[in-house]
Design a protein around this motif. Structure first.
Motif, mmCIF file in Angstrom:
data_model
loop_
_atom_site.group_PDB
_atom_site.id
_atom_site.type_symbol
_atom_site.label_atom_id
_atom_site.label_comp_id
_atom_site.label_asym_id
_atom_site.label_seq_id
_atom_site.Cartn_x
_atom_site.Cartn_y
_atom_site.Cartn_z
ATOM 1 N N ARG A 1 7.188 11.159 -5.406
ATOM 2 C CA ARG A 1 6.674 9.617 -5.475
ATOM 3 C C ARG A 1 6.051 9.181 -4.122
ATOM 4 N NH1 ARG A 1 2.978 6.390 -6.494
ATOM 5 N NH2 ARG A 1 3.704 4.092 -7.008
ATOM 6 N N ILE A 2 6.992 9.610 -3.162
ATOM 7 C CA ILE A 2 6.977 9.045 -1.668
ATOM 8 C C ILE A 2 5.564 9.879 -1.183
ATOM 9 C CG2 ILE A 2 7.690 9.466 0.796
ATOM 10 C CD1 ILE A 2 10.509 8.713 -0.369
ATOM 11 N N ALA A 3 5.557 11.308 -1.541
ATOM 12 C CA ALA A 3 4.437 11.805 -0.983
ATOM 13 C C ALA A 3 3.234 11.264 -1.475
ATOM 14 C CB ALA A 3 4.448 13.165 -1.497
ATOM 15 N N LYS A 4 3.090 10.889 -2.988
ATOM 16 C CA LYS A 4 1.781 10.164 -3.587
ATOM 17 C C LYS A 4 1.687 8.798 -2.794
ATOM 18 C CE LYS A 4 -1.466 9.748 -6.956
ATOM 19 N NZ LYS A 4 -1.885 8.581 -6.763
ATOM 20 N N ILE A 5 2.485 7.886 -2.548
ATOM 21 C CA ILE A 5 2.449 6.549 -2.032
ATOM 22 C C ILE A 5 1.761 6.943 -0.434
ATOM 23 C CG2 ILE A 5 3.655 4.795 -0.971
ATOM 24 C CD1 ILE A 5 5.553 4.913 -3.268
ATOM 25 N N LYS A 6 2.176 7.832 0.064
ATOM 26 C CA LYS A 6 1.765 8.035 1.517
ATOM 27 C C LYS A 6 0.320 8.499 1.505
ATOM 28 C CE LYS A 6 6.028 9.124 4.213
ATOM 29 N NZ LYS A 6 6.888 10.050 4.943
ATOM 30 N N SER A 7 0.132 9.481 0.407
ATOM 31 C CA SER A 7 -1.330 9.948 0.595
ATOM 32 C C SER A 7 -2.291 8.642 -0.059
ATOM 33 C CB SER A 7 -1.456 11.032 -0.655
ATOM 34 O OG SER A 7 -2.653 11.318 -0.929
ATOM 35 N N ASP A 8 -1.995 8.081 -0.739
ATOM 36 C CA ASP A 8 -2.616 6.762 -1.372
ATOM 37 C C ASP A 8 -2.979 5.726 -0.178
ATOM 38 O OD1 ASP A 8 -2.980 7.701 -3.938
ATOM 39 O OD2 ASP A 8 -1.368 6.504 -4.467
ATOM 40 N N TYR A 9 -1.869 5.472 0.400
ATOM 41 C CA TYR A 9 -2.090 4.619 1.642
ATOM 42 C C TYR A 9 -3.128 5.017 2.741
ATOM 43 C CZ TYR A 9 -0.776 2.147 6.080
ATOM 44 O OH TYR A 9 -1.076 1.536 7.230
ATOM 45 N N GLU A 10 -2.877 6.250 3.021
ATOM 46 C CA GLU A 10 -3.780 6.778 3.949
ATOM 47 C C GLU A 10 -5.207 6.847 3.588
ATOM 48 O OE1 GLU A 10 -3.311 7.707 7.080
ATOM 49 O OE2 GLU A 10 -1.236 7.212 6.712
ATOM 50 N N TYR A 11 -5.482 7.083 2.059
ATOM 51 C CA TYR A 11 -6.803 7.059 1.605
ATOM 52 C C TYR A 11 -7.457 5.688 1.640
ATOM 53 C CZ TYR A 11 -10.423 6.983 -1.733
ATOM 54 O OH TYR A 11 -11.738 6.981 -2.463
ATOM 55 N N LYS B 1 -6.527 3.268 3.745
ATOM 56 C CA LYS B 1 -6.727 2.981 5.030
ATOM 57 C C LYS B 1 -8.108 3.405 5.645
ATOM 58 C CE LYS B 1 -3.748 4.451 8.250
ATOM 59 N NZ LYS B 1 -2.797 4.685 9.212
ATOM 60 N N LEU B 2 -8.282 4.918 5.408
ATOM 61 C CA LEU B 2 -9.494 5.609 5.910
ATOM 62 C C LEU B 2 -10.568 5.025 5.110
ATOM 63 C CD1 LEU B 2 -10.960 7.696 7.295
ATOM 64 C CD2 LEU B 2 -10.382 9.140 5.280
ATOM 65 N N ASN C 1 -15.493 1.742 5.746
ATOM 66 C CA ASN C 1 -16.486 0.719 5.374
ATOM 67 C C ASN C 1 -16.719 -0.653 6.155
ATOM 68 O OD1 ASN C 1 -16.996 2.191 2.831
ATOM 69 N ND2 ASN C 1 -15.494 1.257 1.782
ATOM 70 N N LYS C 2 -15.655 -0.845 7.200
ATOM 71 C CA LYS C 2 -15.668 -1.970 7.988
ATOM 72 C C LYS C 2 -16.385 -1.756 9.119
ATOM 73 C CE LYS C 2 -12.635 -4.913 10.194
ATOM 74 N NZ LYS C 2 -11.469 -5.189 11.003
ATOM 75 N N ASP D 1 -1.838 -3.322 8.683
ATOM 76 C CA ASP D 1 -2.708 -4.785 8.626
ATOM 77 C C ASP D 1 -2.762 -5.348 7.613
ATOM 78 O OD1 ASP D 1 -5.416 -6.361 9.288
ATOM 79 O OD2 ASP D 1 -4.184 -6.056 11.201
ATOM 80 N N GLU D 2 -2.962 -6.725 7.632
ATOM 81 C CA GLU D 2 -3.289 -7.652 6.237
ATOM 82 C C GLU D 2 -4.525 -6.921 5.467
ATOM 83 O OE1 GLU D 2 -3.012 -8.908 9.544
ATOM 84 O OE2 GLU D 2 -2.200 -10.881 9.478
ATOM 85 N N LEU D 3 -5.508 -6.242 6.182
ATOM 86 C CA LEU D 3 -6.478 -5.627 5.589
ATOM 87 C C LEU D 3 -6.102 -4.674 4.204
ATOM 88 C CD1 LEU D 3 -8.907 -4.517 8.239
ATOM 89 C CD2 LEU D 3 -9.413 -6.423 6.524
ATOM 90 N N TYR D 4 -5.006 -3.948 4.545
ATOM 91 C CA TYR D 4 -4.415 -2.809 3.246
ATOM 92 C C TYR D 4 -3.279 -3.826 2.574
ATOM 93 C CZ TYR D 4 -6.227 -0.566 7.582
ATOM 94 O OH TYR D 4 -6.849 -0.079 8.532
ATOM 95 N N PHE D 5 -3.128 -5.108 2.572
ATOM 96 C CA PHE D 5 -2.147 -5.896 2.037
ATOM 97 C C PHE D 5 -2.587 -6.256 0.727
ATOM 98 C CE2 PHE D 5 2.096 -6.777 2.948
ATOM 99 C CZ PHE D 5 2.434 -8.017 2.468
ATOM 100 N N ALA D 6 -4.020 -6.231 0.484
ATOM 101 C CA ALA D 6 -4.634 -6.973 -0.683
ATOM 102 C C ALA D 6 -4.220 -6.470 -1.975
ATOM 103 C CB ALA D 6 -6.110 -6.882 -0.590
ATOM 104 N N GLU D 7 -4.029 -5.198 -2.039
ATOM 105 C CA GLU D 7 -3.506 -4.522 -3.557
ATOM 106 C C GLU D 7 -2.086 -5.048 -3.964
ATOM 107 O OE1 GLU D 7 -4.580 -0.563 -4.063
ATOM 108 O OE2 GLU D 7 -6.322 -0.417 -2.975
ATOM 109 N N GLU D 8 -1.313 -4.980 -3.047
ATOM 110 C CA GLU D 8 0.043 -4.976 -3.526
ATOM 111 C C GLU D 8 0.897 -6.255 -3.045
ATOM 112 O OE1 GLU D 8 2.311 -1.195 -3.601
ATOM 113 O OE2 GLU D 8 0.234 -0.406 -2.575
ATOM 114 N N GLY D 9 0.624 -6.694 -1.913
ATOM 115 C CA GLY D 9 1.454 -7.842 -1.529
ATOM 116 C C GLY D 9 0.737 -9.071 -0.885
ATOM 117 N N ASN D 10 -0.485 -9.470 -1.740
ATOM 118 C CA ASN D 10 -1.059 -10.715 -1.177
ATOM 119 C C ASN D 10 -0.620 -11.970 -1.615
ATOM 120 O OD1 ASN D 10 -3.301 -11.823 -0.034
ATOM 121 N ND2 ASN D 10 -4.714 -11.743 -1.747
#
Length: 278
Positions: free
Chosen positions: A228-238, A240-241, A246-247, A261-270
């Motif tokens: 699960r940790i491996a999947k979370i890290k992979s999803d996060y890097e994806y 972020k990239l 797109n920005k 950054d706050e940019l990657y906060f939208a899905e889970e911690g907004n």
């Protein structure tokens, strides 16, 4: 009757920058700095507050030293706080501030409270005054200070950012429910003892039929499994990239971004509250 000036510090970037700003541009004001301590803060927060005290040349008053998170968890029958029921914010942040500032207001004092909401945070409202003599001020919004200006203030002062920004997007308790899943993974790797404590608290909460977990839809015992940790890290890097691809690149902001950054906060911690995370 006296005029008092107070400024709350969360151990985070923006509130620290506001303290620097007020010291530099309003040195004539005798500002009282305070920090509401939950008893479950990151070690990096305390280190940064000590560093900030040295810069300001003033002691930061610690509120809420008598009844921390453990006390209120028991009072709430071991039901975990959540984005829907933020008893932690109310009992560990808002109520201690109200109690402290009410002692001033009850004496007839006029209190100016300075809040670190930036000009580029139109969605944030901040703390609303509960008394006619409590006047809330937002210098960054009034003077058009955005995130880049805040970063410049901290860097030019020599304070820089708190160390937890290397792996976390905001201040807050070690087990804040607004954390992204990647931040839970980072907590486990950076502060395993804090992760184990959060896991133990969650287990106790589940036994007491708490309707909420720390991380929505997933207990920490499941989140910490290697696959699960491996999947979370992979999803996060994806994510972020994808976001960076797109920005559009703004050359004025190069070097000002943090790793998480706050940019990657939208899905889970907004939606994190101002009083904890500023």
């Amino acid at each position: 009757m006296a005029v008092r000036h107070v400024l709350g510090l969360s151990g985070g970037r923006d509130s620290a920058a506001l303290a620097v700003y007020m010291r530099q541009y309003y040195p004539e004001l005798d500002i009282e700095y305070f920090f509401t301590d939950t008893g479950k803060e990151l070690p990096e927060v305390y280190t940064y507050l000590n560093k900030l005290e040295g810069f300001l040349g003033k002691t930061i008053t610690r509120l809420n030293t008598q009844r921390g998170f453990d006390y209120w968890l028991a009072e709430y029958n071991y039901f975990l706080p959540s984005a829907k029921v933020r008893w932690c914010t109310r009992k560990l942040k808002l109520d201690p501030f109200k109690g402290w500032v009410n002692s001033m207001l009850n004496q007839g004092d006029v209190v100016y409270s300075y809040v670190a909401i930036r000009s580029d945070e139109e969605h944030r409202e901040g703390y609303s005054s509960h008394h006619k003599n409590l006047i809330v001020k937002m210098p960054f919004r009034e003077d058009n200070y955005n995130k880049a200006a805040v970063m410049d203030l901290l860097n030019s002062s020599g304070l820089g950012l708190p160390k937890y920004y290397e792996w976390r997007s905001r201040s807050g308790c070690t087990f804040c429910f607004f954390q992204q899943k990647i931040e839970w993974v980072n907590l486990k790797e950076r502060h395993p003892e804090a992760f184990e404590e959060a896991k133990a608290i969650e287990k106790m909460a589940i036994e007491n039929k708490s309707p909420f977990l720390w991380s929505e839809g997933e207990p920490l015992e499941a989140l910490e499994k290697p696959e699960r940790i491996a999947k979370i890290k992979s999803d996060y890097e994806y994510r972020k990239l994808k976001e960076r691809t797109n920005k559009p690149v703004n050359p004025l902001l190069v070097g000002l971004e943090t790793d998480i950054d706050e940019l990657y906060f939208a899905e889970e911690g907004n939606g994190a509250c101002n009083i904890c995370h500023k």
